[in-house]
Design a protein around this motif. Structure first.
Motif, PDB file in Angstrom:
ATOM      1  N   ASP A   7       0.804  -1.224   0.000  1.00 36.96           N
ATOM      2  CA  ASP A   7       0.000   0.000   0.000  1.00 36.96           C
ATOM      3  C   ASP A   7       0.840   1.278   0.000  1.00 36.96           C
ATOM      4  N   TYR A   8       2.097   1.179   0.411  1.00 42.65           N
ATOM      5  CA  TYR A   8       2.975   2.345   0.470  1.00 42.65           C
ATOM      6  C   TYR A   8       3.779   2.524  -0.813  1.00 42.65           C
ATOM      7  N   GLY A   9       3.619   1.621  -1.773  1.00 41.47           N
ATOM      8  CA  GLY A   9       4.345   1.715  -3.029  1.00 41.47           C
ATOM      9  C   GLY A   9       5.690   1.018  -3.013  1.00 41.47           C
ATOM     10  N   ASN A  10       6.032   0.365  -1.893  1.00 42.09           N
ATOM     11  CA  ASN A  10       7.277  -0.397  -1.829  1.00 42.09           C
ATOM     12  C   ASN A  10       7.136  -1.660  -2.662  1.00 42.09           C
ATOM     13  N   VAL A  11       8.232  -2.073  -3.265  1.00 42.21           N
ATOM     14  CA  VAL A  11       8.236  -3.285  -4.074  1.00 42.21           C
ATOM     15  C   VAL A  11       9.093  -4.326  -3.368  1.00 42.21           C
ATOM     16  N   GLU A  12       8.556  -5.533  -3.208  1.00 41.27           N
ATOM     17  CA  GLU A  12       9.307  -6.646  -2.648  1.00 41.27           C
ATOM     18  C   GLU A  12       9.381  -7.749  -3.695  1.00 41.27           C
ATOM     19  N   ILE A  13      10.587  -8.231  -3.926  1.00 42.90           N
ATOM     20  CA  ILE A  13      10.794  -9.379  -4.799  1.00 42.90           C
ATOM     21  C   ILE A  13      11.303 -10.492  -3.901  1.00 42.90           C
ATOM     22  N   ILE A  14      10.577 -11.607  -3.863  1.00 43.98           N
ATOM     23  CA  ILE A  14      10.893 -12.686  -2.937  1.00 43.98           C
ATOM     24  C   ILE A  14      11.163 -13.964  -3.719  1.00 43.98           C
ATOM     25  N   THR A  15      12.304 -14.580  -3.421  1.00 43.93           N
ATOM     26  CA  THR A  15      12.641 -15.890  -3.978  1.00 43.93           C
ATOM     27  C   THR A  15      12.743 -16.871  -2.810  1.00 43.93           C
ATOM     28  N   ASP A  16      13.153 -18.089  -3.083  1.00 45.29           N
ATOM     29  CA  ASP A  16      13.310 -19.071  -2.009  1.00 45.29           C
ATOM     30  C   ASP A  16      14.384 -18.660  -1.007  1.00 45.29           C
ATOM     31  N   ALA A  17      15.399 -17.944  -1.449  1.00 47.28           N
ATOM     32  CA  ALA A  17      16.535 -17.640  -0.581  1.00 47.28           C
ATOM     33  C   ALA A  17      16.720 -16.155  -0.258  1.00 47.28           C
TER      34      ALA A  17
END
Length: 72
Positions: A7-17
């Protein structure tokens, strides 16, 4: 791999590690990289945190840094 825009416009990219979070304010861009280990009490641990001051003349350098040189 999973990409989340909160909601704040932050981007998270999540992988297994790893998890990479990029956030932006009027004055800077923050990049945080964390690694994952299910054996730890708190599984995500920050391994790098960087704050880049936003300056018009540095815009291309910032994009190149964030994209690993893809942006030219």
């Amino acid at each position: 791999m999973k990409t989340i825009i909160n909601d704040y416009g932050n981007v998270e990219i999540i992988t297994d590690a790893f998890k990479i979070e990029v956030s932006e304010s009027d004055k800077n861009i923050q990049i945080e990289v964390a690694d994952f280990d299910s054996e730890r009490d708190h599984p995500w641990s920050t391994i790098q945190h960087q704050v880049i001051e936003k300056k018009r003349e540095h815009s291309k350098d910032i994009l190149t840094h964030i994209t690993g040189g893809i942006y030219t």
